[in-house]
Design a protein around this motif. Sequence first.
Motif, PDB file in Angstrom:
ATOM      1  N   CYS A   1       0.860  -1.180   0.000  1.00 42.44           N
ATOM      2  CA  CYS A   1       0.000   0.000   0.000  1.00 42.44           C
ATOM      3  C   CYS A   1       0.897   1.231   0.000  1.00 42.44           C
ATOM      4  O   CYS A   1       1.832   1.311   0.791  1.00 42.44           O
ATOM      5  CB  CYS A   1      -0.890  -0.025   1.239  1.00 42.44           C
ATOM      6  SG  CYS A   1      -1.884   1.443   1.440  1.00 42.44           S
TER       7      CYS A   1
ATOM      8  N   GLU B   1      -6.993   1.935 -12.196  1.00 49.51           N
ATOM      9  CA  GLU B   1      -8.191   1.828 -11.368  1.00 49.51           C
ATOM     10  C   GLU B   1      -9.404   1.472 -12.221  1.00 49.51           C
ATOM     11  O   GLU B   1     -10.232   0.650 -11.818  1.00 49.51           O
ATOM     12  CB  GLU B   1      -8.417   3.154 -10.639  1.00 49.51           C
ATOM     13  CG  GLU B   1      -9.524   3.095  -9.626  1.00 49.51           C
ATOM     14  CD  GLU B   1      -9.723   4.424  -8.898  1.00 49.51           C
ATOM     15  OE1 GLU B   1     -10.569   4.438  -8.009  1.00 49.51           O
ATOM     16  OE2 GLU B   1      -9.053   5.407  -9.232  1.00 49.51           O
ATOM     17  N   GLU B   2      -9.521   2.053 -13.420  1.00 42.36           N
ATOM     18  CA  GLU B   2     -10.621   1.718 -14.330  1.00 42.36           C
ATOM     19  C   GLU B   2     -10.578   0.261 -14.756  1.00 42.36           C
ATOM     20  O   GLU B   2     -11.621  -0.357 -14.966  1.00 42.36           O
ATOM     21  CB  GLU B   2     -10.569   2.604 -15.576  1.00 42.36           C
ATOM     22  CG  GLU B   2     -11.077   4.005 -15.360  1.00 42.36           C
ATOM     23  CD  GLU B   2     -11.023   4.824 -16.643  1.00 42.36           C
ATOM     24  OE1 GLU B   2     -10.997   4.220 -17.741  1.00 42.36           O
ATOM     25  OE2 GLU B   2     -11.009   6.055 -16.540  1.00 42.36           O
TER      26      GLU B   2
ATOM     27  N   SER C   1      -9.639  -2.086 -12.899  1.00 41.96           N
ATOM     28  CA  SER C   1      -9.804  -2.852 -11.657  1.00 41.96           C
ATOM     29  C   SER C   1      -8.522  -3.567 -11.238  1.00 41.96           C
ATOM     30  O   SER C   1      -8.580  -4.627 -10.616  1.00 41.96           O
ATOM     31  CB  SER C   1     -10.943  -3.861 -11.779  1.00 41.96           C
ATOM     32  OG  SER C   1     -12.149  -3.204 -12.034  1.00 41.96           O
TER      33      SER C   1
ATOM     34  N   VAL D   1      -6.014  -1.698  -9.639  1.00 38.22           N
ATOM     35  CA  VAL D   1      -5.583  -0.931  -8.477  1.00 38.22           C
ATOM     36  C   VAL D   1      -6.813  -0.349  -7.799  1.00 38.22           C
ATOM     37  O   VAL D   1      -7.749   0.083  -8.468  1.00 38.22           O
ATOM     38  CB  VAL D   1      -4.618   0.207  -8.911  1.00 38.22           C
ATOM     39  CG1 VAL D   1      -4.348   1.169  -7.780  1.00 38.22           C
ATOM     40  CG2 VAL D   1      -3.327  -0.361  -9.435  1.00 38.22           C
ATOM     41  N   SER D   2      -6.817  -0.364  -6.467  1.00 37.88           N
ATOM     42  CA  SER D   2      -7.908   0.275  -5.732  1.00 37.88           C
ATOM     43  C   SER D   2      -7.387   1.554  -5.092  1.00 37.88           C
ATOM     44  O   SER D   2      -6.230   1.639  -4.693  1.00 37.88           O
ATOM     45  CB  SER D   2      -8.483  -0.656  -4.666  1.00 37.88           C
ATOM     46  OG  SER D   2      -7.526  -0.890  -3.663  1.00 37.88           O
ATOM     47  N   ARG D   3      -8.257   2.533  -5.001  1.00 33.66           N
ATOM     48  CA  ARG D   3      -7.920   3.845  -4.455  1.00 33.66           C
ATOM     49  C   ARG D   3      -8.817   4.086  -3.260  1.00 33.66           C
ATOM     50  O   ARG D   3     -10.038   3.996  -3.365  1.00 33.66           O
ATOM     51  CB  ARG D   3      -8.162   4.903  -5.528  1.00 33.66           C
ATOM     52  CG  ARG D   3      -7.921   6.311  -5.104  1.00 33.66           C
ATOM     53  CD  ARG D   3      -8.193   7.234  -6.302  1.00 33.66           C
ATOM     54  NE  ARG D   3      -7.818   8.584  -6.025  1.00 33.66           N
ATOM     55  CZ  ARG D   3      -8.670   9.558  -5.742  1.00 33.66           C
ATOM     56  NH1 ARG D   3      -9.963   9.300  -5.719  1.00 33.66           N
ATOM     57  NH2 ARG D   3      -8.240  10.765  -5.502  1.00 33.66           N
ATOM     58  N   GLU D   4      -8.213   4.374  -2.126  1.00 28.73           N
ATOM     59  CA  GLU D   4      -8.982   4.621  -0.906  1.00 28.73           C
ATOM     60  C   GLU D   4      -8.695   6.038  -0.425  1.00 28.73           C
ATOM     61  O   GLU D   4      -7.552   6.404  -0.180  1.00 28.73           O
ATOM     62  CB  GLU D   4      -8.604   3.612   0.172  1.00 28.73           C
ATOM     63  CG  GLU D   4      -9.547   3.630   1.340  1.00 28.73           C
ATOM     64  CD  GLU D   4      -9.344   2.436   2.252  1.00 28.73           C
ATOM     65  OE1 GLU D   4      -9.882   2.478   3.366  1.00 28.73           O
ATOM     66  OE2 GLU D   4      -8.649   1.485   1.862  1.00 28.73           O
TER      67      GLU D   4
ATOM     68  N   TYR E   1      -3.156   3.750  -2.381  1.00 24.35           N
ATOM     69  CA  TYR E   1      -3.356   2.860  -3.522  1.00 24.35           C
ATOM     70  C   TYR E   1      -2.874   1.465  -3.165  1.00 24.35           C
ATOM     71  O   TYR E   1      -1.848   1.295  -2.529  1.00 24.35           O
ATOM     72  CB  TYR E   1      -2.577   3.376  -4.736  1.00 24.35           C
ATOM     73  CG  TYR E   1      -3.103   4.682  -5.256  1.00 24.35           C
ATOM     74  CD1 TYR E   1      -4.145   4.713  -6.173  1.00 24.35           C
ATOM     75  CD2 TYR E   1      -2.574   5.883  -4.823  1.00 24.35           C
ATOM     76  CE1 TYR E   1      -4.643   5.913  -6.645  1.00 24.35           C
ATOM     77  CE2 TYR E   1      -3.067   7.096  -5.289  1.00 24.35           C
ATOM     78  CZ  TYR E   1      -4.095   7.095  -6.197  1.00 24.35           C
ATOM     79  OH  TYR E   1      -4.588   8.286  -6.655  1.00 24.35           O
ATOM     80  N   ARG E   2      -3.669   0.454  -3.615  1.00 30.84           N
ATOM     81  CA  ARG E   2      -3.330  -0.952  -3.393  1.00 30.84           C
ATOM     82  C   ARG E   2      -3.635  -1.717  -4.682  1.00 30.84           C
ATOM     83  O   ARG E   2      -4.500  -1.331  -5.454  1.00 30.84           O
ATOM     84  CB  ARG E   2      -4.226  -1.557  -2.304  1.00 30.84           C
ATOM     85  CG  ARG E   2      -3.954  -1.127  -0.926  1.00 30.84           C
ATOM     86  CD  ARG E   2      -4.858  -1.910   0.050  1.00 30.84           C
ATOM     87  NE  ARG E   2      -4.437  -1.689   1.401  1.00 30.84           N
ATOM     88  CZ  ARG E   2      -4.757  -0.623   2.120  1.00 30.84           C
ATOM     89  NH1 ARG E   2      -5.513   0.316   1.606  1.00 30.84           N
ATOM     90  NH2 ARG E   2      -4.312  -0.480   3.356  1.00 30.84           N
TER      91      ARG E   2
ATOM     92  N   THR F   1      -5.388  -4.738  -6.430  1.00 29.59           N
ATOM     93  CA  THR F   1      -6.551  -5.586  -6.156  1.00 29.59           C
ATOM     94  C   THR F   1      -6.185  -7.054  -6.377  1.00 29.59           C
ATOM     95  O   THR F   1      -5.105  -7.372  -6.884  1.00 29.59           O
ATOM     96  CB  THR F   1      -7.722  -5.208  -7.082  1.00 29.59           C
ATOM     97  OG1 THR F   1      -7.320  -5.439  -8.430  1.00 29.59           O
ATOM     98  CG2 THR F   1      -8.150  -3.770  -6.887  1.00 29.59           C
TER      99      THR F   1
END
Length: 91
Positions: A38, A64-65, A67, A69-72, A83-84, A86
């Motif tokens: 992360c 991210e689009e 899927s 990488v996830s953005r929190e 960023y992490r 997925t």
Amino acid sequence: MKIKHYVDVPGCPVEVTLDLINGRWKGVVLFHLLDAGCLRFNALHRRLPGITQRLLTKQLRELEEASLVSREVYAEVPPRVEYRVTEEGES
């Protein structure tokens, strides 16, 4: 970037993977996120000398689009974004 669906695409999975991570920086971004688990935006930017903030933002949005990488976003002052990778990105 147009969202593509690869569920019913015949052919080589390597071709699909390369289509998802095409670009000069996406593979390197994924490498650093996999290595660290992360990262915040500035920490990631420091690990990538030679990339502009604008280009890094664009690459992260495209990942991210897709899927990968996830953005929190945390509602704090100052704002914090992490960023992490997925599960799909790890695969």
